[in-house]
Design an enzyme around this catalytic site. Structure first.
Site, PDB file in Angstrom:
ATOM      1  N   SER A 136      41.470  35.725  34.550  1.00 12.73           N
ATOM      2  CA  SER A 136      41.118  34.861  35.682  1.00 12.73           C
ATOM      3  C   SER A 136      41.061  35.712  36.939  1.00 12.73           C
ATOM      4  O   SER A 136      41.733  36.751  37.035  1.00 12.73           O
ATOM      5  CB  SER A 136      42.162  33.759  35.862  1.00 12.73           C
ATOM      6  N   TYR A 149      50.766  31.263  37.244  1.00 10.28           N
ATOM      7  CA  TYR A 149      49.467  31.404  36.584  1.00 10.28           C
ATOM      8  C   TYR A 149      48.882  32.794  36.848  1.00 10.28           C
ATOM      9  O   TYR A 149      48.406  33.467  35.930  1.00 10.28           O
ATOM     10  CB  TYR A 149      48.520  30.318  37.101  1.00 10.28           C
TER      11      TYR A 149
END
Length: 259
Positions: A136, A149
């Protein structure tokens, strides 16, 4: 060019979102695909053209090993391509309010699942194959409320580099894809991240799964045969710099404060 004809592939997190879209692209390009996920993927397999769906919790190494061996058995040969795509979203708590329990949950799915895939996947892959990990842009940016995250995805980028070096003697390439915000079940249209991401993107919109699949296709194909250990960013330009939309928002806010 970019044909995957005759190739075999397994995709974790393949029952929805990016994984489902990649499965459909791979089968359209001629690959035989098995999707792996926590949910029943039989309908997704039918929709994407995958030959089988295997259920597994990819945070557990034993389940990843079993699922990949099942995938190999369904395909009748070792894998040419493995996509480690299983993941979970985590947004909201700042570090001061975060819990160890949530940190462990996020790492178990986003990081350990990739680690298990790299370890167990290499055992059922052909030499010269390709492993693609979904990371990501959160791995590359500090974003308030995304610490757990972001850390889990930064670890994926690091694992990608290490595995690329370790598996190079077998000719297995290992790369990662770093998507920006993408409309999936994890990011529905009404998610508060959507308007922020659209403004931050120089291209002025949130991504779709169709925007992602071409990069996975390229990394699976022989056209990327000299690329390994890389993290390819697909984010509409967010990491490139400050968008005009962001500048306009800041200028409007500043004008309101001055007035």
């Amino acid at each position: 060019m970019f044909s995957l004809k005759g190739m075999t592939a397994a995709i974790t997190g393949g029952t929805s979102g990016i994984g489902e879209a990649v499965a459909a692209r791979f089968t359209a390009a001629g690959a035989r695909v098995v999707i792996i996920g926590r949910r029943d993927g039989s309908e997704v397999a039918r929709r994407t053209g995958a030959i089988a769906a295997v259920r597994a919790d990819c945070s557990a190494e034993a389940e990843v090993s079993r699922a990949l061996h099942d995938a190999r058995d369904a395909l009748g040969e070792n894998l040419d391509v493995l996509v480690n795509n299983a993941g979970v979203e985590n947004t909201g708590p700042m570090i001061a309010d975060a819990t160890v329990e949530e940190l462990n949950r996020v790492f178990a799915i986003n990081t350990f699942a990739v680690f298990h895939g790299l370890k167990q996947g290499a055992r059922v892959m052909k030499d010269g194959g390709s492993i693609i990990n979904t990371a990501s842009i959160a791995a590359l940016l500090g974003i308030p409320g995304y610490s757990q995250y972001s850390a889990s995805k930064a670890a994926v980028v690091s694992l990608t580099r290490s595995a690329a070096v370790e598996l190079a003697p077998r000719g297995i390439r290992v790369n990662s894809v770093c998507p920006g915000s993408v409309f999936t079940p994890m990011l529905p249209q009404d998610h508060p991240e959507v308007p922020v991401a659209a403004r931050m993107s120089p291209l002025g919109r949130v991504g779709t799964t169709d925007d992602m699949v071409g990069v996975y296709h390229f990394l699976a194909s022989a056209e990327s045969r000299y690329m390994t250990g890389q993290a390819l960013v697909v984010d509409g330009g967010i990491v490139a710099g400050v968008s005009l939309g962001t500048l306009e928002a800041v200028a409007t806010m500043a004008a309101g404060v001055v007035s």
